[in-house]
Design a protein around this motif. Structure first.
Motif, PDB file in Angstrom:
ATOM      1  N   SER A  43       0.800  -1.224   0.000  1.00  0.00           N
ATOM      2  CA  SER A  43       0.000   0.000   0.000  1.00  0.00           C
ATOM      3  C   SER A  43       0.836   1.279   0.000  1.00  0.00           C
ATOM      4  O   SER A  43       0.300   2.346  -0.285  1.00  0.00           O
ATOM      5  CB  SER A  43      -0.944   0.007   1.200  1.00  0.00           C
ATOM      6  N   ASP A  44       2.120   1.188   0.288  1.00  0.00           N
ATOM      7  CA  ASP A  44       2.909   2.417   0.396  1.00  0.00           C
ATOM      8  C   ASP A  44       2.981   3.238  -0.896  1.00  0.00           C
ATOM      9  O   ASP A  44       3.142   4.454  -0.819  1.00  0.00           O
ATOM     10  CB  ASP A  44       4.301   2.149   0.985  1.00  0.00           C
ATOM     11  N   ASP A  58      -5.777  -3.545   2.483  1.00  0.00           N
ATOM     12  CA  ASP A  58      -5.305  -2.214   2.092  1.00  0.00           C
ATOM     13  C   ASP A  58      -6.410  -1.310   1.568  1.00  0.00           C
ATOM     14  O   ASP A  58      -6.155  -0.157   1.222  1.00  0.00           O
ATOM     15  CB  ASP A  58      -4.208  -2.342   1.021  1.00  0.00           C
ATOM     16  N   GLU A  89      -6.912   2.154   3.261  1.00  0.00           N
ATOM     17  CA  GLU A  89      -5.860   3.099   2.858  1.00  0.00           C
ATOM     18  C   GLU A  89      -6.069   3.562   1.421  1.00  0.00           C
ATOM     19  O   GLU A  89      -5.933   4.745   1.102  1.00  0.00           O
ATOM     20  CB  GLU A  89      -4.476   2.454   3.016  1.00  0.00           C
ATOM     21  N   ASN A 143      -8.292   6.505   0.616  1.00  0.00           N
ATOM     22  CA  ASN A 143      -7.787   7.863   0.842  1.00  0.00           C
ATOM     23  C   ASN A 143      -7.335   8.517  -0.462  1.00  0.00           C
ATOM     24  O   ASN A 143      -7.131   9.733  -0.505  1.00  0.00           O
ATOM     25  CB  ASN A 143      -6.616   7.845   1.831  1.00  0.00           C
TER      26      ASN A 143
END
Length: 178
Positions: free
Chosen positions: A58-59, A83, A86, A89
Motif C-alpha cells: 500500500s505504500d 489495504d 488506505e 484515501n
C-alpha cells in the motif's frame, strides 16, 4: 467529462518495470503518470483502474494523487483487501466488478459462458497481447452452454498494451489502443 479505462499500473514494482522495458520502477512510474495526465486533463474526467495498482503493498498509493481525475478501482489479484481502507484515501470508490454501459469491468477476463449477457468485458490481468487462449480452447469443444461470444468482446486495457494512456470506451470499441 470523459470516462476512461486502464489496468495493471503496478506502481513501484521493479520486476514489472524491467519486464516492460524500463530501467527501473521510477522511470516506469514517471512515464505512466505523464502518459495518464496527457489524456486525463480535467478534474472531472473519470478513470476506472482495473486492478493491480501495486504488487501487494500500500505504500505507493500516495502516487495516485499525481494522476488527474476521478479514480474508481476494480480490485485485482495483487490488490489486498486489508489495504482497501488506505486505498480509499486516494480514490473515489473500490469494488470487485461492475457494469458500465453493458460492459463488465473486471480485473481478470470473465468466463466465456457469461460474455453473451453483456456487450463485452473490459479487463486487464493479461500482460501480453489481447489473446485469450482459454476462450479459444473452450470454443474448440463447441460447448452448447457457451454461445454468442467472440474474442472481440474481450478488451484488454493492461497499461503497457494501451501505451500507458487510459482509453475511452469509443477507443476500446474501435481497437484504438496506441
Amino acid at each position: 467529462m470523459n470516462v476512461r479505462f486502464i489496468g495493471c499500473l503496478h506502481l513501484k514494482h521493479q520486476s514489472m518495470a524491467h519486464h516492460r522495458g524500463f530501467q527501473d520502477e521510477y522511470y516506469h512510474d514517471e512515464h505512466l503518470i505523464e502518459q495518464w495526465n496527457s489524456v486525463v486533463t480535467s478534474s472531472r474526467d473519470i478513470t476506472y483502474i482495473l486492478g493491480d495498482i501495486t504488487m501487494e503493498k500500500s505504500d505507493p498509493y500516495y502516487m495516485l494523487d499525481r494522476l488527474n481525475g476521478i479514480k474508481h478501482v476494480i480490485l485485482g489479484n495483487h490488490d489486498r483487501r486489508q489495504d482497501i481502507k488506505e486505498l480509499l484515501n486516494y480514490v473515489d470508490s473500490v469494488c470487485g466488478m461492475c457494469d458500465y454501459k453493458g460492459f463488465i469491468l473486471s480485473h481478470c477476463p470473465i468466463h466465456p459462458s457469461e460474455i453473451h449477457f453483456n456487450r463485452g468485458n473490459i479487463h486487464a490481468h493479461i500482460h501480453h497481447i489481447n489473446k485469450l487462449e482459454e476462450v479459444q480452447s473452450l470454443m474448440s469443444y463447441n460447448d452448447s452452454n457457451i454461445r454468442d461470444y467472440s474474442l472481440e468482446k474481450y478488451h484488454n486495457v493492461d497499461a503497457k498494451l494501451i501505451g500507458y494512456k487510459p482509453k475511452t470506451l469509443e477507443e476500446i470499441i474501435n481497437n484504438d489502443y496506441k
